[in-house]
Write an enzyme that holds these catalytic residues in place. Structure first.
Site, mmCIF file in Angstrom:
data_model
loop_
_atom_site.group_PDB
_atom_site.id
_atom_site.type_symbol
_atom_site.label_atom_id
_atom_site.label_comp_id
_atom_site.label_asym_id
_atom_site.label_seq_id
_atom_site.Cartn_x
_atom_site.Cartn_y
_atom_site.Cartn_z
ATOM 1 N N HIS A 262 6.050 43.971 -62.189
ATOM 2 C CA HIS A 262 6.847 44.337 -63.047
ATOM 3 C C HIS A 262 7.133 45.922 -63.190
ATOM 4 O O HIS A 262 7.905 46.063 -63.850
ATOM 5 C CB HIS A 262 6.180 43.877 -64.366
ATOM 6 C CG HIS A 262 7.234 43.707 -65.439
ATOM 7 N ND1 HIS A 262 8.630 43.873 -65.238
ATOM 8 C CD2 HIS A 262 7.366 42.840 -66.670
ATOM 9 C CE1 HIS A 262 9.261 43.625 -66.449
ATOM 10 N NE2 HIS A 262 8.298 43.089 -67.299
ATOM 11 N N ASP A 266 12.159 43.317 -62.882
ATOM 12 C CA ASP A 266 12.082 43.021 -63.984
ATOM 13 C C ASP A 266 12.342 41.298 -64.229
ATOM 14 O O ASP A 266 12.653 40.855 -63.219
ATOM 15 C CB ASP A 266 13.272 43.312 -64.932
ATOM 16 C CG ASP A 266 13.188 45.011 -65.019
ATOM 17 O OD1 ASP A 266 11.924 45.429 -65.266
ATOM 18 O OD2 ASP A 266 14.231 45.660 -65.088
#
Length: 292
Positions: A262, A266
């Site tokens: 992450h 995203d």
């Protein structure tokens, strides 16, 4: 009971209670025997599990297991890992494979498993989603790879092996199938060399090979994403038929899991990538490569 069918034995032909009882018993005796209850469906035998000789033992961790363990911990401690899952209808692919597999094996010399379809779809989508096929460097820069070197996670007796299909994005189905068969043979026979295991930019793990629906995969560090393929299961689904509208049909369904770092990727990036892989697989436009 219809009394007109009962013969009376009383005075003047009157029907007595005993006449009714005897008539009922006679009718019962003449009735066809009730069909025997169907035999119970055979139940699958419970597997006989033998106790492992490792029970109660303390042994040294094998070298390959230690390398795997170190890499797994480094991945978890160096990345902010997250997983996104989509469901894919692969009915068309399963039907294409069933039609083409015999001719494919005769022509190419290797079996046509479902895996090359997933590898090709994943590699094609990587070209349009560079953040999925990238690397975070220690100096804060990002390297977006210009090649799709796809590692295939394989469960072996020695532990988890990840041989790499080099330039998978430039291979057709036959090329991917041949390379997968070659690497799988090396895994079985212990012939994997350093070059076979190096250079991967993205990994695919067939977590459904033992029946798992999906898994939350640990990314193969230093890559930033890994795709997990769950078991293909036939089940009723709502489909939109051109003539019947929404209806229920039996379809081949599979879960795809993308685990990713992450820090770079995203959730929206992951969803877009998976959506493109899903669209490619569900369209199932592989007839040209299969000679159909």
């Amino acid at each position: 009971m219809d009394l007109s069918s009962v013969r009376g034995t009383g005075v003047g032909g009157r029907i007595r209670k005993q006449d009714v009882i005897e008539a009922a018993e006679a009718k019962k005796a003449q009735a066809p025997a009730a069909p025997a209850a169907p035999a119970a469906a055979a139940r699958p035998a419970s597997p006989k599990l033998e106790p492992s000789p490792l029970r109660g033992q303390t042994v040294k961790m094998p070298r390959i297991r230690k390398l795997i363990a170190d890499n797994m911990m480094k991945a978890l401690h160096s990345q902010a890992q997250l997983s996104t899952v989509v469901e894919v209808d692969v009915t068309r692919i399963m039907r294409l494979r069933a039609r083409a597999k015999d001719a494919f094996q005769a022509r190419e010399g290797v079996k046509l498993s479902p895996m090359p379809f997933f590898v090709q779809a994943a590699a094609e989508a990587l070209k349009a989603h560079p953040a999925i096929n990238a690397r975070l460097n220690d100096d804060g820069t990002i390297t977006y790879h210009d090649v799709e070197n796809i590692g295939i996670a394989v469960d072996s007796e020695k532990g988890l092996m990840v041989p790499v299909i080099k330039e998978a994005g430039n291979l057709n189905l036959a090329g991917i199938a041949r390379k997968t068969a070659e690497l799988a043979k090396k895994v079985r026979e212990g012939g994997l060399g350093p070059d076979d295991m190096s250079g991967g930019t993205f990994t695919i793990s067939n977590t459904g090979s033992r029946g798992a629906l999906f898994d939350t995969i640990i990314v193969n560090y230093p890559q930033v994403a890994e795709l997990g393929i769950g078991a293909t299961v036939r089940r009723p689904m709502v489909v939109n038929h051109p003539d019947l509208g929404e209806t229920i049909a039996i379809r081949d369904m599979v879960y795809l899991t993308l685990s990713y770092d992450h820090q770079l990727v995203d959730g929206a990036d992951a969803a877009r990538y998976l959506a493109d892989v899903k669209a490619r697989l569900e369209a199932g436009e592989f007839e040209g490569e299969l000679g159909l």
